[in-house]
Enzyme design. Structure first.
Site, PDB file in Angstrom:
ATOM      1  N   ASP A 352     -70.526 -78.700 -52.887  1.00  0.00           N
ATOM      2  CA  ASP A 352     -69.198 -78.911 -53.469  1.00  0.00           C
ATOM      3  C   ASP A 352     -68.401 -79.862 -52.583  1.00  0.00           C
ATOM      4  O   ASP A 352     -68.967 -80.669 -51.820  1.00  0.00           O
ATOM      5  CB  ASP A 352     -68.498 -77.542 -53.649  1.00  0.00           C
ATOM      6  CG  ASP A 352     -67.515 -77.509 -54.810  1.00  0.00           C
ATOM      7  OD1 ASP A 352     -66.383 -77.997 -54.616  1.00  0.00           O
ATOM      8  OD2 ASP A 352     -67.858 -77.015 -55.890  1.00  0.00           O
ATOM      9  N   ASP A 353     -67.113 -79.769 -52.639  1.00  0.00           N
ATOM     10  CA  ASP A 353     -66.179 -80.681 -51.969  1.00  0.00           C
ATOM     11  C   ASP A 353     -66.467 -80.813 -50.467  1.00  0.00           C
ATOM     12  O   ASP A 353     -66.923 -79.862 -49.839  1.00  0.00           O
ATOM     13  CB  ASP A 353     -64.773 -80.082 -52.162  1.00  0.00           C
ATOM     14  CG  ASP A 353     -63.683 -81.096 -51.923  1.00  0.00           C
ATOM     15  OD1 ASP A 353     -63.978 -82.210 -51.476  1.00  0.00           O
ATOM     16  OD2 ASP A 353     -62.514 -80.753 -52.220  1.00  0.00           O
ATOM     17  N   ARG A 428     -51.723 -81.369 -55.043  1.00  0.00           N
ATOM     18  CA  ARG A 428     -52.817 -81.102 -54.090  1.00  0.00           C
ATOM     19  C   ARG A 428     -53.040 -82.316 -53.173  1.00  0.00           C
ATOM     20  O   ARG A 428     -54.146 -82.750 -52.948  1.00  0.00           O
ATOM     21  CB  ARG A 428     -54.112 -80.751 -54.817  1.00  0.00           C
ATOM     22  CG  ARG A 428     -55.033 -79.870 -53.977  1.00  0.00           C
ATOM     23  CD  ARG A 428     -56.432 -79.795 -54.535  1.00  0.00           C
ATOM     24  NE  ARG A 428     -57.245 -78.839 -53.799  1.00  0.00           N
ATOM     25  CZ  ARG A 428     -58.557 -78.858 -53.743  1.00  0.00           C
ATOM     26  NH1 ARG A 428     -59.250 -79.773 -54.386  1.00  0.00           N
ATOM     27  NH2 ARG A 428     -59.208 -77.952 -53.059  1.00  0.00           N
ATOM     28  N   ASP A 463     -64.895 -82.773 -61.045  1.00  0.00           N
ATOM     29  CA  ASP A 463     -63.659 -82.009 -60.866  1.00  0.00           C
ATOM     30  C   ASP A 463     -62.436 -82.909 -61.075  1.00  0.00           C
ATOM     31  O   ASP A 463     -62.535 -84.147 -61.040  1.00  0.00           O
ATOM     32  CB  ASP A 463     -63.664 -81.450 -59.431  1.00  0.00           C
ATOM     33  CG  ASP A 463     -62.793 -80.215 -59.269  1.00  0.00           C
ATOM     34  OD1 ASP A 463     -62.035 -79.889 -60.182  1.00  0.00           O
ATOM     35  OD2 ASP A 463     -62.882 -79.585 -58.191  1.00  0.00           O
ATOM     36  N   MET A 464     -61.285 -82.308 -61.285  1.00  0.00           N
ATOM     37  CA  MET A 464     -60.013 -83.040 -61.410  1.00  0.00           C
ATOM     38  C   MET A 464     -58.902 -82.034 -61.149  1.00  0.00           C
ATOM     39  O   MET A 464     -58.750 -81.092 -61.915  1.00  0.00           O
ATOM     40  CB  MET A 464     -59.917 -83.621 -62.820  1.00  0.00           C
ATOM     41  CG  MET A 464     -58.901 -84.705 -62.982  1.00  0.00           C
ATOM     42  SD  MET A 464     -57.232 -84.032 -63.050  1.00  0.00           S
ATOM     43  CE  MET A 464     -56.741 -84.513 -64.662  1.00  0.00           C
ATOM     44  N   ASN A 465     -58.181 -82.242 -60.054  1.00  0.00           N
ATOM     45  CA  ASN A 465     -57.362 -81.146 -59.537  1.00  0.00           C
ATOM     46  C   ASN A 465     -55.855 -81.339 -59.527  1.00  0.00           C
ATOM     47  O   ASN A 465     -55.180 -80.786 -58.653  1.00  0.00           O
ATOM     48  CB  ASN A 465     -57.821 -80.816 -58.112  1.00  0.00           C
ATOM     49  CG  ASN A 465     -59.104 -80.010 -58.131  1.00  0.00           C
ATOM     50  OD1 ASN A 465     -59.149 -78.945 -58.715  1.00  0.00           O
ATOM     51  ND2 ASN A 465     -60.150 -80.550 -57.533  1.00  0.00           N
ATOM     52  N   CYS A 501     -64.937 -79.592 -64.615  1.00  0.00           N
ATOM     53  CA  CYS A 501     -64.101 -78.623 -63.918  1.00  0.00           C
ATOM     54  C   CYS A 501     -62.761 -79.299 -63.714  1.00  0.00           C
ATOM     55  O   CYS A 501     -62.691 -80.520 -63.566  1.00  0.00           O
ATOM     56  CB  CYS A 501     -64.776 -78.330 -62.574  1.00  0.00           C
ATOM     57  SG  CYS A 501     -63.740 -77.428 -61.408  1.00  0.00           S
ATOM     58  N   ASP A 523     -61.131 -70.832 -61.341  1.00  0.00           N
ATOM     59  CA  ASP A 523     -61.355 -70.549 -59.923  1.00  0.00           C
ATOM     60  C   ASP A 523     -61.246 -69.056 -59.659  1.00  0.00           C
ATOM     61  O   ASP A 523     -61.479 -68.604 -58.545  1.00  0.00           O
ATOM     62  CB  ASP A 523     -60.324 -71.289 -59.058  1.00  0.00           C
ATOM     63  CG  ASP A 523     -60.701 -72.749 -58.887  1.00  0.00           C
ATOM     64  OD1 ASP A 523     -61.826 -73.118 -59.267  1.00  0.00           O
ATOM     65  OD2 ASP A 523     -59.865 -73.520 -58.374  1.00  0.00           O
TER      66      ASP A 523
END
Ligand code: DGJ
Length: 752
Positions: A352-353, A428, A463-465, A501, A523
């Site tokens: 992941d990140d 974020r 992802d896109m946060n 996500c 999450d």
């Protein structure tokens, strides 16, 4: 089948029909949408306005039946006598009238990068015109589901400004309740059901994405409809941006339902000749309650939305590094985790990140694609090869739509960030890239593509946060840019499994599902919360679209401790994954997880693709021969009553082998009541009990029988639950948040 007789269109497929009538004024009336009926019976559905309606406007002063405000319509205008919600606003009156129609075998391809439903279908295209503009309405018939969209072309010689353009409009006779799925981060898909009365009820997102606040999917049900009975309509939109839907009842008892792009701050200029088209709206009807409606929506998503190559493809059990490691990892730690994950039975290891640039926390690095050599000295290729040599697939996280101001990309191209003329607002610690710019799209396509080709990567978590600050047409163009990027990256790499996500389920929609078959639901992986989130998403989306992971307890979002078996029993109804620091597992937990994964693999096809049904207090999936049913408990009441399990969809004349999937009780759960189990008095805080808890488990009650489908449909009594009288291996002793999984298999030996 699409029938056209005189001024009537009958659209029929399987168990539903849509009847349209072209009235004398060239407006398209909606006579019926719902149960299958004959075209020839159209007159039975005619709404006859009678003597006109007081102060209302008439299209023909001599015809009291010409009042547009009281007709059931499939489209309408603005400023021309229909005062209900308008589907199209151009800043001036709109008054489109029928010009022609076409019946088309198949779907009609979009002009824009908007995704659309694919597969066997028939389409009715109705063209309507007004001076200087042409409007096309598409009605496409799929099995169980009707889709609708609209397209506008400027045929005049002056620009037109579109400020609102819906995909669909329906006037349904009758009273309804509207169910929406609302929430926010870690609290997705909360179900709300309210009556539709004379004030408008709106389900809309304005965050730039389909959003965790209001899922684009919603339901309209007749009062009294239940899970298994009653008339229910389901609606959704194949779109990932700002959406809008509204329902409102008129004085005449028609409920107007519109769906489309949110008109909030929307203004799109169409130059002469230019075209603008809406996303595709999805609608279905069931007279078998919410459950019947969900079944139709599930089949539609499976057959017509998710990429064809993943339709029957079993999804791997994955391990994801995020909750266990966050940003704190290196090659060695990951390889050790991968070895553990492999020994548990995981098939895909997802990094992941945190693997690129200066991304050691969430304040920096987004936008940069150079691998962090300190963390990954052997690069992605070195890590990917190692993971594959362990016998697992390798997957990678990306967040390509965003940029941190503290990144090489932002320092080189500050103008690539999405701005609105004011001081940029961070979410974020990041900005969005402006995907309406071709050079930004090229940058993402080249860099993500190069990374994917540099290592053996078979899975991507996209992802896109953050929410967007783009408004209206700009937000729409951003989503079109995103679709183009996804198509360019994954089109040539169809074998890559894409899981989208967005801070969990902030973009859980049919648009994203057209590119990748699964989405990270939330999450929040607390199984009690997931029962709500997955259970409510199941109204409109099949379980194969749910990324569902087992994580640590106490849970990171709720501090709640739940049994490991419940965490798995919930995640089984989706695409199973594990997301926790495996280093901290004790051997009995490892053994339990091994058993979970083994069971999941054995029944994976049914868990992922079986017919999903919501039960009272649980869920079931079934392929006809094999049924898996879970029952979930919240807080255990004192002196609980008898439990009943009532299954659905079985053959009442067949016999089935019914058994509980064995579960283990941790001895530590008894605390000082351990005397219920062993005849000694142990200190509940003592080393002895703590040590015993790490090594000793007790079997929870198991029920086994061969029984008729009729009895399972009628509802069988379950084993008793603990009632303060001590441990008994013939009862269910799991405490709060316990659950059971039952396996029901057709008995091939016995016939009733
Ligand atoms: C948000 C996602 O929902 C998480 O699963 C994780 O990928 C983080 N982003 C990483 O930053």
């Amino acid at each position: 089948m699409i029938v056209h007789r005189d001024n009537i269109f009958g659209l029929h497929r399987g168990d539903y029909s849509l009847l349209l009538r072209l009235n004398a004024y060239g407006l398209v009336e909606l006579l019926h949408f719902g149960e299958a009926v004959e075209t020839a019976d159209w007159q039975a559905f005619l709404c006859q306005p009678g003597l006109g309606w007081g102060s209302s406007i008439l299209l023909d002063d001599k015809d009291t039946a010409s009042c547009p405000d009281s007709l059931p319509l499939a489209w309408s205008g603005s400023g021309r006598g229909d005062y209900r919600e308008s589907p199209l606003e151009l800043g001036t009156a709109t008054d489109f009238r029928y010009a022609s129609h076409e019946i088309i075998d198949g779907i009609v391809a979009m002009d824009s990068p908007l995704p659309q439903a694919k597969g066997l279908a028939k389409t009715l295209k109705i063209t309507m015109t007004q001076p200087g503009a042409e409007l096309n309405l598409y009605f496409t018939l799929f099995d169980g589901v009707l889709t609708r969209r609209a397209r506008l072309q400027n045929t005049g010689d002056a620009p037109i400004t579109v400020t609102k353009f819906m995909s669909s409009l329906l006037d349904l006779p009758g009273d309804y309740e509207m169910t929406t799925f609302d929430g926010g981060w870690i609290a997705e898909a909360r179900k709300h059901r309210v009556p539709v009365l004379d004030s408008r009820i709106v389900n809309e997102s304005t965050t730039g994405a389909s959003s965790n606040r209001h899922n684009p999917g919603f339901l309209l049900s007749e009062p009294g409809a239940t899970e298994d009975a009653g008339r229910v309509y389901g609606f959704n939109l194949i779109y990932s941006g700002n959406h809008y839907a509204a329902a409102q009842r008129s004085l005449q008892g028609l409920t107007r339902v519109v769906q489309g792009i949110s008109p909030n701050n929307f203004a799109k200029i169409l130059e002469p000749g230019a075209v603008f088209e809406t996303p595709e709206a999805v609608m279905a009807f069931s007279d078998q309650g919410f459950g019947g409606l969900s079944e139709k929506m599930h089949r539609f998503v499976h057959d017509h939305i998710i990429p064809r190559q993943f339709r029957e493809k079993e999804r791997p059990v994955l391990f994801n590094s995020w909750e266990g490691c966050m940003f704190d990892f290196d090659h060695r730690r990951l390889v050790n985790l991968a070895k553990e994950a492999k020994s548990l039975g995981c098939e895909l290891f997802v990094l992941d990140d945190g693997w690129f640039g200066q991304r050691n926390d969430d304040t920096a690095g987004l936008g940069d694609y150079n691998v962090n050599p300190k963390k990954l000295p052997h690069g992605l290729k070195g890590l990917g090869d190692k993971i594959r040599s362990l016998g697992m697939e390798f997957g990678l996280w990306f967040e390509p739509e965003s940029v941190n101001p503290d990144s090489d990309l932002y320092r080189a191209h500050p103008d690539w960030a999405l701005t609105d003329g004011f001081q940029p607002l961070l979410g974020r610690h990041q900005l969005l890239l402006d995907l309406t710019k071709p050079e930004v799209r090229d940058y993402i396509v080249e860099n993500v593509g190069r990374t994917l080709d540099s290592a053996p990567i078979s899975y991507v978590k996209w992802d896109m946060n953050r929410h967007s600050t783009a408004l209206g047409a700009k937000a729409h163009d951003y989503i079109l840019g995103l679709y183009e990027v996804l198509r360019r990256i994954f089109g040539p790499r169809p074998e890559i499994l894409l899981e989208s996500c967005s801070s969990g389920g902030n973009r859980f929609d049919l648009g994203m599902l057209c590119f990748g078959p699964q989405i990270w639901c939330s999450d929040n992986t607390d199984p009690m919360e997931r029962q709500t989130i997955q259970g409510n998403l199941s109204y409109l989306y099949p379980q194969s679209t749910f990324g569902a992971h087992v994580s640590a307890a106490p849970h990171a979002q709720t501090l709640r401790s739940t049994p490991l078996c419940t965490r798995a029993n919930v995640s089984f109804f989706g695409c199973l994954g594990y997301e926790l620091d495996l280093k901290h597992l004790i051997s009995i937990e490892k053994k339990e997880i091994q058993g979970q994964i083994e069971l999941y693999k054995q029944y994976r096809k049914v868990f992922q693709f079986g017919t999903f049904r919501r039960l009272q207090g649980g869920w079931q999936v079934s392929d006809g021969k094999i049924t898996l049913a879970a029952t979930f408990r919240g807080l255990v009441p004192a002196a609980p009553g008898y439990g009943t399990l009532r299954l659905k969809g079985l053959d009442r004349h067949k016999r089935y082998r019914f058994r509980t999937n064995p579960q283990k009780l941790r001895i530590g759960q008894f605390g000082n009541l351990v005397k219920h189990v062993v005849p000694v008095n142990l200190n509940p805080n003592g080393v002895l009990l703590r040590t015993a808890d790490r090594h000793i488990t007790l079997p929870d009650g198991i029920q086994e029988m061969t029984i008729s489908g009729a009895a399972l449909l009628a509802g069988i009594r379950l084993l008793p639950v603990f009632r303060g009288t001590g441990y008994d291996k013939n009862q269910r002793t799991l405490t709060d948040f316990g659950s059971e999984l039952y396996i029901i298999e057709e008995d091939s030996h016995e016939k009733s």
